[in-house]
Design a protein around this motif. Structure first.
Motif, short mmCIF file in Angstrom:
data_model
loop_
_atom_site.label_atom_id
_atom_site.label_comp_id
_atom_site.label_asym_id
_atom_site.label_seq_id
_atom_site.Cartn_x
_atom_site.Cartn_y
_atom_site.Cartn_z
N VAL A 172 57.17 80.62 -4.38
CA VAL A 172 56.74 79.22 -4.25
C VAL A 172 57.88 78.24 -4.48
O VAL A 172 58.02 77.25 -3.76
CB VAL A 172 55.58 78.93 -5.22
N ASN A 173 58.69 78.49 -5.49
CA ASN A 173 59.74 77.53 -5.86
C ASN A 173 60.99 77.64 -5.00
O ASN A 173 61.78 76.70 -4.95
CB ASN A 173 60.15 77.73 -7.32
N TYR A 174 61.16 78.78 -4.36
CA TYR A 174 62.38 78.97 -3.56
C TYR A 174 62.10 79.32 -2.10
O TYR A 174 62.47 78.56 -1.19
CB TYR A 174 63.26 80.06 -4.20
N LEU A 175 61.43 80.43 -1.84
CA LEU A 175 61.26 80.85 -0.44
C LEU A 175 60.45 79.84 0.36
O LEU A 175 60.78 79.57 1.53
CB LEU A 175 60.60 82.23 -0.38
N ALA A 176 59.40 79.29 -0.22
CA ALA A 176 58.56 78.34 0.53
C ALA A 176 59.34 77.09 0.94
O ALA A 176 59.28 76.70 2.12
CB ALA A 176 57.32 77.98 -0.28
N LEU A 219 59.95 76.06 4.77
CA LEU A 219 59.40 74.79 5.24
C LEU A 219 60.49 73.90 5.81
O LEU A 219 60.32 73.30 6.89
CB LEU A 219 58.68 74.08 4.10
N THR A 220 61.61 73.82 5.14
CA THR A 220 62.71 73.00 5.63
C THR A 220 63.21 73.52 6.97
O THR A 220 63.44 72.74 7.91
CB THR A 220 63.87 72.99 4.61
N HIS A 278 53.23 64.92 14.27
CA HIS A 278 54.31 63.93 14.12
C HIS A 278 55.54 64.33 14.93
O HIS A 278 55.83 65.52 15.08
CB HIS A 278 54.67 63.78 12.64
N ARG A 279 56.23 63.33 15.39
CA ARG A 279 57.42 63.57 16.21
C ARG A 279 58.72 63.42 15.43
O ARG A 279 59.78 63.78 15.92
CB ARG A 279 57.42 62.60 17.40
N ARG A 280 58.62 62.84 14.23
CA ARG A 280 59.84 62.57 13.45
C ARG A 280 59.51 62.67 11.97
O ARG A 280 58.41 62.36 11.54
CB ARG A 280 60.33 61.15 13.77
N LEU A 281 60.49 63.12 11.20
CA LEU A 281 60.35 63.16 9.75
C LEU A 281 61.64 62.60 9.15
O LEU A 281 62.72 63.14 9.38
CB LEU A 281 60.12 64.59 9.27
N ASP A 282 61.50 61.52 8.40
CA ASP A 282 62.68 60.88 7.81
C ASP A 282 63.09 61.50 6.48
O ASP A 282 64.28 61.58 6.17
CB ASP A 282 62.41 59.38 7.61
N VAL A 283 62.10 61.92 5.69
CA VAL A 283 62.40 62.47 4.37
C VAL A 283 61.45 63.63 4.08
O VAL A 283 60.24 63.52 4.28
CB VAL A 283 62.25 61.42 3.25
N LEU A 284 62.01 64.72 3.60
CA LEU A 284 61.24 65.86 3.11
C LEU A 284 61.54 66.02 1.63
O LEU A 284 62.70 66.24 1.25
CB LEU A 284 61.62 67.13 3.87
N VAL A 285 60.52 65.90 0.80
CA VAL A 285 60.68 66.10 -0.64
C VAL A 285 60.01 67.42 -1.00
O VAL A 285 58.78 67.53 -1.03
CB VAL A 285 60.05 64.95 -1.46
N ASN A 286 60.82 68.43 -1.25
CA ASN A 286 60.32 69.75 -1.65
C ASN A 286 60.08 69.73 -3.16
O ASN A 286 60.97 70.06 -3.95
CB ASN A 286 61.32 70.84 -1.26
#
Length: 266
Positions: free
Chosen positions: A105-109, A113-114, A71-79
């Motif tokens: 998992v809840n914090y570092l990942a 990822l972001t 993908h070339r674009r990401l509009d929303v990332l829901v962690n």
């Protein structure tokens, strides 16, 4: 049509959010650890699957690379992906990198990822990052960062979720002029999900309430431009531990985060 990545989309809030978004024609990128359950959600929503185990930071980085390749674009990332707790359980678990599991998992990942997906988020006109946190919050113990003493799963969970709120404020400041907003949310309390069932706690609020509150941060016009905020469901509020937003605390947490990610080779 927005491109939306939801982590932890194979069950609970993540799955319900994907199913809520699907009828509007969004391009859904679905992350999960279980390929079979993930395939079921993809069949129901038309989403694209990205299996990965976020307890490995290397796997988390590969997940981001896979998404960037497709993908070339990401509009929303829901962690949204996370490890819950069992009430009263003192069994300490570690990640593939040897870190306390809920910290990993809840914090570092989601932090990693972001960071790795920022190039795609910058390609969107007005991208949003939504970090699913919790009303259960506890300050980090910098003298015991791996929570090796007086451990309970519930405490570890609360520490990881408050850390994510602190990081949300930091990242929002860093991205202030980018057009990317970053917010954290406690969707609803002990929703009817597998995580709540595993915790041993009674259901208190509906999954529908959590989906509606989270979706508002995903695409509602009334929060466009809002960034660095923490929401308790639909209400913008302060975390229960005000020190978590202080510069001193955030700086210490950021320094520790950098050390842990560097030590893991990511």
């Amino acid at each position: 049509m927005a491109t939306i990545l939801i982590t932890g989309a194979s069950d609970g809030l993540g799955r319900a959010l994907a199913e809520d978004l699907a009828p509007d024609g969004h391009r859904l990128l679905l992350h999960g650890r279980d390929p079979g359950r993930l395939a079921e959600v993809a069949a129901a929503t038309g989403g694209e699957v990205f299996p990965a185990d976020l307890s490995s930071l290397a796997a988390t980085k590969r997940l981001a690379a896979d998404i960037r390749a497709r993908h070339r674009r990401l509009d929303v990332l829901v962690n949204n992906a996370g490890v819950g707790f069992q009430d009263g359980n003192t069994s300490r678990e570690v990640s593939a990198d040897g870190y306390e599991l809920r910290l990993a998992v809840n914090y570092l990942a989601p932090v990693l990822l972001t960071r790795e997906l920022l190039p795609l988020l910058r390609e969107a006109a007005h991208a949003r990052v939504v970090n699913v946190a919790s009303v259960g919050q506890q300050l980090f113990d910098f003298d015991d960062p791996q929570h090796e003493h007086h451990f309970t799963q519930a405490d570890a969970y609360c520490r990881s979720k408050l850390a994510l709120i602190s990081h949300t404020a930091d990242l929002a400041e860093q991205l202030a002029d980018s057009g990317i907003t970053v917010n954290a949310i406690h969707p609803a309390t002990f929703m009817a999900t597998t995580m709540t069932k595993t915790s041993g706690m009674p259901v208190q609020e509906s999954l529908d309430k959590g989906v509606a509150a989270t979706r508002r941060l995903v695409d509602a016009a009334d929060v466009a431009g809002v960034t660095g905020a923490y929401f308790h469901s639909h209400e913008r509020t302060d975390p229960s531990e005000p020190d978590a937003l202080s510069p001193a605390y955030r700086n210490r947490l950021a320094a520790l985060t950098r050390r842990l990610l560097t030590a893991a080779g990511v």
